[in-house]
Write an enzyme that holds these catalytic residues in place. Structure first.
Site, PDB file in Angstrom:
ATOM      1  N   SER A  23       0.836  -1.201   0.000  1.00  0.00           N
ATOM      2  CA  SER A  23       0.000   0.000   0.000  1.00  0.00           C
ATOM      3  C   SER A  23       0.876   1.259   0.000  1.00  0.00           C
ATOM      4  CB  SER A  23      -0.847  -0.040   1.280  1.00  0.00           C
ATOM      5  OG  SER A  23      -2.001   0.731   1.146  1.00  0.00           O
ATOM      6  N   PRO A  24       0.394   2.343  -0.636  1.00  0.00           N
ATOM      7  CA  PRO A  24       1.198   3.572  -0.612  1.00  0.00           C
ATOM      8  C   PRO A  24       1.385   4.089   0.813  1.00  0.00           C
ATOM      9  CG  PRO A  24      -1.032   3.993  -1.433  1.00  0.00           C
ATOM     10  CD  PRO A  24      -0.886   2.511  -1.325  1.00  0.00           C
ATOM     11  N   CYS A  26       3.297   7.338   2.809  1.00  0.00           N
ATOM     12  CA  CYS A  26       4.102   8.558   2.912  1.00  0.00           C
ATOM     13  C   CYS A  26       5.302   8.294   3.812  1.00  0.00           C
ATOM     14  CB  CYS A  26       3.292   9.663   3.578  1.00  0.00           C
ATOM     15  SG  CYS A  26       2.022  10.361   2.534  1.00  0.00           S
ATOM     16  N   GLN A 101       1.099   6.809  -6.737  1.00  0.00           N
ATOM     17  CA  GLN A 101      -0.149   7.443  -6.317  1.00  0.00           C
ATOM     18  C   GLN A 101      -0.008   8.958  -6.448  1.00  0.00           C
ATOM     19  OE1 GLN A 101      -1.221   7.684  -2.104  1.00  0.00           O
ATOM     20  NE2 GLN A 101      -3.188   6.746  -2.594  1.00  0.00           N
ATOM     21  N   TYR A 183      -8.038  14.120   1.267  1.00  0.00           N
ATOM     22  CA  TYR A 183      -7.251  14.990   0.390  1.00  0.00           C
ATOM     23  C   TYR A 183      -8.170  15.552  -0.720  1.00  0.00           C
ATOM     24  CZ  TYR A 183      -3.715  13.035   3.321  1.00  0.00           C
ATOM     25  OH  TYR A 183      -3.017  12.674   4.443  1.00  0.00           O
ATOM     26  N   ARG A 231      -7.670   5.156  -5.578  1.00  0.00           N
ATOM     27  CA  ARG A 231      -8.044   4.786  -4.210  1.00  0.00           C
ATOM     28  C   ARG A 231      -9.080   5.795  -3.750  1.00  0.00           C
ATOM     29  NH1 ARG A 231      -4.123   3.578   0.889  1.00  0.00           N
ATOM     30  NH2 ARG A 231      -4.403   1.493   0.054  1.00  0.00           N
ATOM     31  N   LEU A 304      -6.083  -3.106   7.938  1.00  0.00           N
ATOM     32  CA  LEU A 304      -5.952  -4.191   8.912  1.00  0.00           C
ATOM     33  C   LEU A 304      -6.089  -5.573   8.280  1.00  0.00           C
ATOM     34  CD1 LEU A 304      -7.352  -2.648  12.211  1.00  0.00           C
ATOM     35  CD2 LEU A 304      -5.024  -3.381  11.713  1.00  0.00           C
ATOM     36  N   ARG A 327       0.990  -1.346   7.123  1.00  0.00           N
ATOM     37  CA  ARG A 327       1.814  -1.535   8.323  1.00  0.00           C
ATOM     38  C   ARG A 327       2.405  -2.932   8.424  1.00  0.00           C
ATOM     39  NH1 ARG A 327      -2.842   1.123  11.855  1.00  0.00           N
ATOM     40  NH2 ARG A 327      -3.977   0.052  10.211  1.00  0.00           N
TER      41      ARG A 327
HETATM   42  C1  LIG Z   1       3.325   5.337   7.412  1.00  0.00           C
HETATM   43  C2  LIG Z   1       2.058   5.363   6.639  1.00  0.00           C
HETATM   44  C3  LIG Z   1       1.919   6.220   5.551  1.00  0.00           C
HETATM   45  C4  LIG Z   1       0.767   6.210   4.769  1.00  0.00           C
HETATM   46  N1  LIG Z   1       0.708   6.985   3.642  1.00  0.00           N
HETATM   47  C5  LIG Z   1      -0.312   6.804   2.755  1.00  0.00           C
HETATM   48  C6  LIG Z   1      -0.274   7.368   1.457  1.00  0.00           C
HETATM   49  O1  LIG Z   1       0.718   7.983   1.055  1.00  0.00           O
HETATM   50  N2  LIG Z   1      -1.335   7.180   0.657  1.00  0.00           N
HETATM   51  C7  LIG Z   1      -2.441   6.438   1.033  1.00  0.00           C
HETATM   52  O2  LIG Z   1      -3.378   6.297   0.268  1.00  0.00           O
HETATM   53  N3  LIG Z   1      -2.470   5.861   2.252  1.00  0.00           N
HETATM   54  C8  LIG Z   1      -1.432   6.005   3.097  1.00  0.00           C
HETATM   55  N4  LIG Z   1      -1.431   5.340   4.287  1.00  0.00           N
HETATM   56  C9  LIG Z   1      -2.545   4.429   4.585  1.00  0.00           C
HETATM   57  C10 LIG Z   1      -2.176   3.012   4.165  1.00  0.00           C
HETATM   58  O3  LIG Z   1      -1.872   2.915   2.791  1.00  0.00           O
HETATM   59  C11 LIG Z   1      -3.307   2.036   4.515  1.00  0.00           C
HETATM   60  O4  LIG Z   1      -4.437   2.359   3.770  1.00  0.00           O
HETATM   61  C12 LIG Z   1      -3.640   2.058   6.014  1.00  0.00           C
HETATM   62  O5  LIG Z   1      -2.461   2.087   6.801  1.00  0.00           O
HETATM   63  C13 LIG Z   1      -4.443   0.825   6.414  1.00  0.00           C
HETATM   64  O6  LIG Z   1      -3.753  -0.349   6.034  1.00  0.00           O
HETATM   65  P1  LIG Z   1      -2.895  -1.233   7.080  1.00  0.00           P
HETATM   66  O7  LIG Z   1      -3.833  -1.655   8.175  1.00  0.00           O
HETATM   67  O8  LIG Z   1      -2.411  -2.409   6.251  1.00  0.00           O
HETATM   68  O9  LIG Z   1      -1.775  -0.411   7.612  1.00  0.00           O
HETATM   69  C14 LIG Z   1      -0.307   5.358   5.104  1.00  0.00           C
HETATM   70  C15 LIG Z   1      -0.186   4.528   6.228  1.00  0.00           C
HETATM   71  C16 LIG Z   1       0.976   4.505   6.970  1.00  0.00           C
HETATM   72  C17 LIG Z   1       1.086   3.543   8.128  1.00  0.00           C
END
Ligand SMILES: Cc1cc2nc3c(=O)[nH]c(=O)nc-3n(C[C@H](O)[C@H](O)[C@H](O)COP(=O)(O)O)c2cc1C
Length: 368
Positions: A23-24, A26, A101, A183, A231, A304, A327
Site C-alpha cells: 500500500s502507498p 508517505c 499514487q 485529500y 483509491r 488491517l 503496516r
Molecule cells: C506510514 C504510513 C503512511 C501512509 N501513507 C499513505 C499514502 O501515502 N497514501 C495512502 O493512500 N495511504 C497512506 N497510508 C494508509 C495506508 O496505505 C493504509 O491504507 C492504512 O495504513 C491501512 O492499512 P494497514 O492496516 O495495512 O496499515 C499510510 C499509512 C501509513 C502507516
C-alpha cells in the site's frame, strides 16, 4: 493446492505476479518534493518483497499540494530525475510492478510530519495557503482553505495531467489517483467538506464532477495498456458523510471514466471522525466486496489485513481481487515470502537471499 493470493492478475496490459500489493505509504523524507536516499532504501527493499505491486506513496502534483514539507512531489524536473533513479534501481534489483499514487492534499496540506505533531503548520514553520472545494478547515486549529474557483480547478486538472506524464516518462507500470483520506479529490466527493451549491457540489453527481474531470483528463494521457486506478474513501464513518451506497456509485462512475481498478479505503475526511475509524480486521472488506459485485470493476481493498490466511480468504472468497497491506509490510518487509511459506504459494525471491528460503534453510519451518 493453488492459492488465490498467488494467482496472477492482469490489469489492462499489465500482468501482476500475485494479488499482494504494498500500500502507498508517505515517508515524509523528501527534500522539497525530491526523493532521497531513504526512498532508495525503502522502495528498493519493498520492490523485493515478493508483492506483485508496489505503490509509491502519495506523490503530490504541486508544491503547495504537499501534505508536509517532507512529502514527495512530481512537479519539477528535479522531482522527476530523482524518482527516475529510484524506479530504475527498483527494476534492476526487484520484481514488483511499480505504481505511483498522485495526489493533491487540499485542506490537509501545510501540516507537520506525524512525528513533529501532525497538526497544521504554525506561523514559525513556514506554512502556505491551502485550497479545497469549500472554505471549511479540517478541524479546530487547522488552516481555513480558500474555496476553489474554476480557474483553480482547471489548473489542478493540468497539474495532475503533467504529473501523470512525468510518471509515464519515468516508466511507472501503473498510475493511481488519490481520492481518499480527506485529500483534495475526496474533499470534493464528500458532503462533509464540499458544501458548494454550484455544479461542483450538491448531489453526489455534482460532488463527483471535479474528481471525474481529473480522472478523464489523466486517462486521456495514460495509454490504454497502462492501468489507471483510484483509491477512494468508501465510508467517511461520520453522520452525513459518504457511505457504502455512495462507494458503489463512485466506483461505477470511475469505471465509466475509463479506470481499470479501484482501491476501497475509508476515513480521513475530518478531524471529528478521526477516532471513529474501525479497528477490526479487514474493516473495509465489506464495502470492497459490494463495490466489486455491484460495479464490476477489479477491486483492491486495504485496512488491517495482517495474516496470510486472512488475505488468502479475502481473495479466495471473491471479496476483492487484490489486497493492499501497509503496516504489515513495515513490520515485515518480507511479508509476502512468509505468506508464501505459510500458505504453500510461491513469490519471487532475490537469488542473493535464496538460502533463507524454505527449500534451503530448515530454520524457515522453525520460525513459525
Ligand atoms: C506510514 C504510513 C503512511 C501512509 N501513507 C499513505 C499514502 O501515502 N497514501 C495512502 O493512500 N495511504 C497512506 N497510508 C494508509 C495506508 O496505505 C493504509 O491504507 C492504512 O495504513 C491501512 O492499512 P494497514 O492496516 O495495512 O496499515 C499510510 C499509512 C501509513 C502507516
Amino acid at each position: 493446492m493453488t492459492r488465490a493470493l498467488f494467482e496472477p492478475l492482469r490489469l489492462a496490459a499489465l500482468n501482476l505476479a500475485n494479488r499482494i500489493v504494498v500500500s502507498p505509504m508517505c515517508q515524509y523524507s523528501a527534500n522539497d518534493g525530491v526523493a532521497s536516499d531513504w526512498h532508495m532504501t525503502h522502495l528498493g527493499m519493498l520492490a523485493n518483497s515478493g508483492a506483485g505491486m508496489l505503490v509509491v506513496e502519495s506523490t503530490h502534483v504541486a508544491r503547495s499540494g504537499r501534505i508536509t514539507h517532507g512529502c514527495l512531489g512530481l512537479y519539477s524536473d528535479a522531482c522527476e530525475a530523482a524518482l527516475a533513479r529510484i524506479v530504475a534501481h527498483c527494476r534492476r534489483i526487484g520484481s514488483a510492478k511499480l505504481a505511483i499514487q498522485l495526489s493533491h492534499a487540499g485542506r490537509k496540506a501545510s501540516s507537520q510530519r506525524p512525528w513533529e505533531g501532525g497538526k497544521a503548520l504554525p506561523a514559525a514553520e513556514d506554512p502556505w495557503p491551502t485550497i479545497d472545494p469549500s472554505a471549511i478547515p479540517f478541524g479546530l486549529g487547522w488552516h481555513t482553505p480558500r474555496a476553489m474557483n474554476e480557474d483553480d480547478m482547471a489548473r489542478v486538472v493540468t497539474l495532475f495531467v503533467e504529473a501523470a506524464k512525468r510518471a509515464l516518462r519515468i516508466g511507472f507500470d501503473a498510475v493511481e489517483l488519490h481520492m481518499a483520506h480527506g485529500y483534495l479529490l475526496h474533499g470534493f466527493t464528500s458532503p462533509v467538506s464540499n458544501t458548494r451549491n454550484d455544479q461542483w457540489g450538491g448531489s453526489l453527481e455534482g460532488r463527483l464532477r471535479f474528481p471525474l474531470e481529473v480522472a478523464r483528463a489523466v486517462r486521456a494521457v495514460v495509454p490504454s495498456g497502462t492501468p489507471l486506478g483510484a483509491r477512494f474513501t468508501g465510508s467517511d464513518w461520520m453522520e452525513g458523510g459518504l457511505t457504502g451506497n455512495d462507494a458503489v456509485v463512485i466506483a461505477k462512475a470511475l469505471k465509466e471514466a475509463g479506470l481499470d481498478y479501484v482501491d476501497v479505503s475509508s476515513g480521513g475526511v475530518s478531524l471529528e471522525a478521526q477516532g471513529k475509524l474501525p479497528t477490526s480486521a479487514g474493516y473495509n472488506v465489506p464495502i470492497a466486496e459490494r463495490v466489486r459485485r455491484e460495479a464490476q470493476i477489479p477491486t483492491r481493498t486495504v485496512g488491517l489485513i495482517v495474516s496470510p490466511k486472512q488475505a488468502e480468504a479475502i481473495v479466495a472468497e471473491g471479496r476483492a481481487d487484490m489486497v493492499a497491506l501497509a503496516r504489515a509490510f513495515l513490520d515485515d518487509p518480507h511479508w509476502a515470502w512468509h505468506a508464501a511459506t505459510a500458505l504453500g504459494g510461491e513469490v519471487a525471491h532475490p537469488p542473493q537471499y535464496a538460502r533463507a528460503g524454505p527449500a534451503l534453510w530448515p530454520g524457515a519451518a522453525m520460525r513459525r
